[in-house]
Design an enzyme around this catalytic site. Structure first.
Site, mmCIF file in Angstrom:
data_model
loop_
_atom_site.group_PDB
_atom_site.id
_atom_site.type_symbol
_atom_site.label_atom_id
_atom_site.label_comp_id
_atom_site.label_asym_id
_atom_site.label_seq_id
_atom_site.Cartn_x
_atom_site.Cartn_y
_atom_site.Cartn_z
ATOM 1 N N ASN A 1 0.559 -1.331 -0.183
ATOM 2 C CA ASN A 1 -0.148 -0.457 -0.287
ATOM 3 C C ASN A 1 0.361 1.179 -0.142
ATOM 4 O OD1 ASN A 1 -2.059 1.689 0.549
ATOM 5 N ND2 ASN A 1 -2.203 1.120 2.504
ATOM 6 N N TRP A 2 0.964 1.556 -1.101
ATOM 7 C CA TRP A 2 1.855 3.351 -1.875
ATOM 8 C C TRP A 2 1.490 4.006 -0.532
ATOM 9 C CZ3 TRP A 2 3.338 2.084 -7.633
ATOM 10 C CH2 TRP A 2 4.198 0.813 -7.678
ATOM 11 N N LYS A 3 -0.071 4.642 -0.469
ATOM 12 C CA LYS A 3 -0.848 5.401 0.316
ATOM 13 C C LYS A 3 -0.523 6.671 -0.604
ATOM 14 C CE LYS A 3 -0.312 3.147 5.008
ATOM 15 N NZ LYS A 3 -0.285 2.771 6.349
ATOM 16 N N HIS B 1 -9.608 0.964 4.953
ATOM 17 C CA HIS B 1 -8.560 1.008 6.187
ATOM 18 C C HIS B 1 -8.234 2.216 7.255
ATOM 19 C CE1 HIS B 1 -4.429 1.851 6.395
ATOM 20 N NE2 HIS B 1 -4.071 1.267 5.365
ATOM 21 N N GLU C 1 -5.535 -5.455 11.097
ATOM 22 C CA GLU C 1 -4.610 -3.967 11.463
ATOM 23 C C GLU C 1 -4.788 -3.303 11.905
ATOM 24 O OE1 GLU C 1 -2.337 -2.768 6.833
ATOM 25 O OE2 GLU C 1 -4.406 -1.430 7.845
ATOM 26 N N GLY D 1 1.793 2.369 10.543
ATOM 27 C CA GLY D 1 2.890 3.669 11.256
ATOM 28 C C GLY D 1 3.567 3.907 11.497
ATOM 29 N N SER E 1 3.756 -1.625 10.434
ATOM 30 C CA SER E 1 5.051 -2.049 10.480
ATOM 31 C C SER E 1 5.808 -3.586 10.655
ATOM 32 C CB SER E 1 4.967 -1.381 11.911
ATOM 33 O OG SER E 1 4.243 -0.671 12.504
ATOM 34 N N GLY F 1 2.889 -1.375 4.457
ATOM 35 C CA GLY F 1 2.416 -0.198 4.401
ATOM 36 C C GLY F 1 3.596 0.939 4.285
ATOM 37 N N GLY F 2 5.220 1.277 4.534
ATOM 38 C CA GLY F 2 5.504 1.948 4.269
ATOM 39 C C GLY F 2 7.041 1.085 3.893
HETATM 40 P P1 13P Z 1 3.026 0.209 8.176
HETATM 41 O O1 13P Z 1 3.453 -0.979 7.065
HETATM 42 O O2 13P Z 1 3.718 1.805 7.438
HETATM 43 O O3 13P Z 1 2.358 0.075 9.128
HETATM 44 O O4 13P Z 1 1.315 0.715 6.823
HETATM 45 C C1 13P Z 1 0.816 -0.180 7.300
HETATM 46 C C2 13P Z 1 -0.796 -0.092 6.178
HETATM 47 O O5 13P Z 1 -1.393 0.731 7.265
HETATM 48 C C3 13P Z 1 -0.555 -0.759 5.497
HETATM 49 O O6 13P Z 1 -2.224 -0.832 5.047
#
Ligand code: 13P
Length: 261
Positions: A11-13, A96, A168, A174, A214, A235-236
């Site tokens: 997920n590149w957000k 999300h 999640e 994050g 994370s 995410g990250g």
């Molecule tokens: P992180 O891996 O940055 O914690 O994000 C998780 C996320 O929200 C994936 O959708």
């Protein structure tokens, strides 16, 4: 329980513009091997989906929308519908934690989106998870119950096979805070129990459940090895080609067996 195939979602957000996303996809395509036992799904910003859908090798990567509106057409300025995304993405994230908590999406919005995705032949990935406050107050399982019942209210047993769940915990998203694998295992069991209550045992055993929060190349194998976990929502660490590539490699069956020894 969990199937043999692992699913890794990046997920590149709200990161990477059209050109950066294209370059990054090009780089990832050199790093990530096509494996039958791992499905890799990329969720870039809506703006880049159309061009990436033309660039992507569909055997290597599937695409997911990060968000969409639940109505199919009409006077909804600024929104993009699942109908418009049809044929461009195979998956759509729904509920999300950033949508729930920053944009105040309700379970009603979320259930309408889950239904809209299924109606438009897009597989919804329904995200659920408790906040730090809810966890501290012992409400984790109540929250999972409410989000699953609320999010799936419009989904029939037949349609459930199109739905994926992502657990999640909001406090782990994050933040760099790692949920203990035992904690994740217990939450995922609660999710499957809830699905069993709603749809029966076969559905509970076969629904795919991902974990996210994370996760890094370092922690991925621990979560992937948990019974009942079908994959990861990253995410990250998905924004770094090397670490994302490493996570995908860890999801390959051969690596899991080696790491579990
Ligand atoms: P992180 O891996 O940055 O914690 O994000 C998780 C996320 O929200 C994936 O959708």
């Amino acid at each position: 329980m969990a199937s043999n195939k692992k699913i890794i979602v990046g997920n590149w957000k709200m990161n990477l513009n059209v050109q950066e996303a294209s370059l990054y996809l090009h780089r990832l395509s050199k790093i990530i091997e096509i494996r039958r036992d791992v499905e890799v799904i990329l969720a870039p910003t809506t703006l880049t989906l159309q061009s990436l859908s033309l660039q992507v090798n569909g055997r290597q990567f599937k695409l997911a929308a990060q968000n969409f509106y639940w109505r199919d057409h009409g006077s909804y300025t600024g929104e993009v519908s699942a109908t418009q995304l049809r044929g461009i993405v195979q998956y759509g994230l729904v509920g999300h934690s950033e949508r729930r908590h920053i944009f105040n999406e309700s379970d009603k919005d979320i259930r309408n989106k889950v239904e809209a995705a299924v109606r438009n032949n897009i597989r919804p990935i329904l995200c659920v998870g408790e906040t730090a406050w809810e966890r501290a107050n012992g409400e984790t399982y109540d929250v999972l119950h409410d989000q699953l019942v609320g999010g799936l209210a419009n989904i029939t047993s037949d349609e459930l096979s199109r739905v994926m769940i992502a657990y999640e915990p909001v406090w782990a998203v994050g933040t760099g805070q790692n949920a203990l694998p035992t904690y994740v295992s217990a939450a995922v069991s609660a999710i499957r129990n809830q699905i069993e209550q709603l749809y029966g045992k076969i559905a509970a055993d076969s629904i795919q459940v991902l974990y996210g929060g994370s996760v890094t190349a370092h922690s991925a194998a621990d979560y992937l090895a948990l019974p009942g976990i079908d994959g990861l929502l990253i995410g990250g660490a998905s924004l770094n080609a090397d670490s994302f590539g490493e996570i995908v490699r860890k999801a390959h069956r051969g690596s899991l067996i080696v790491e579990r020894k």
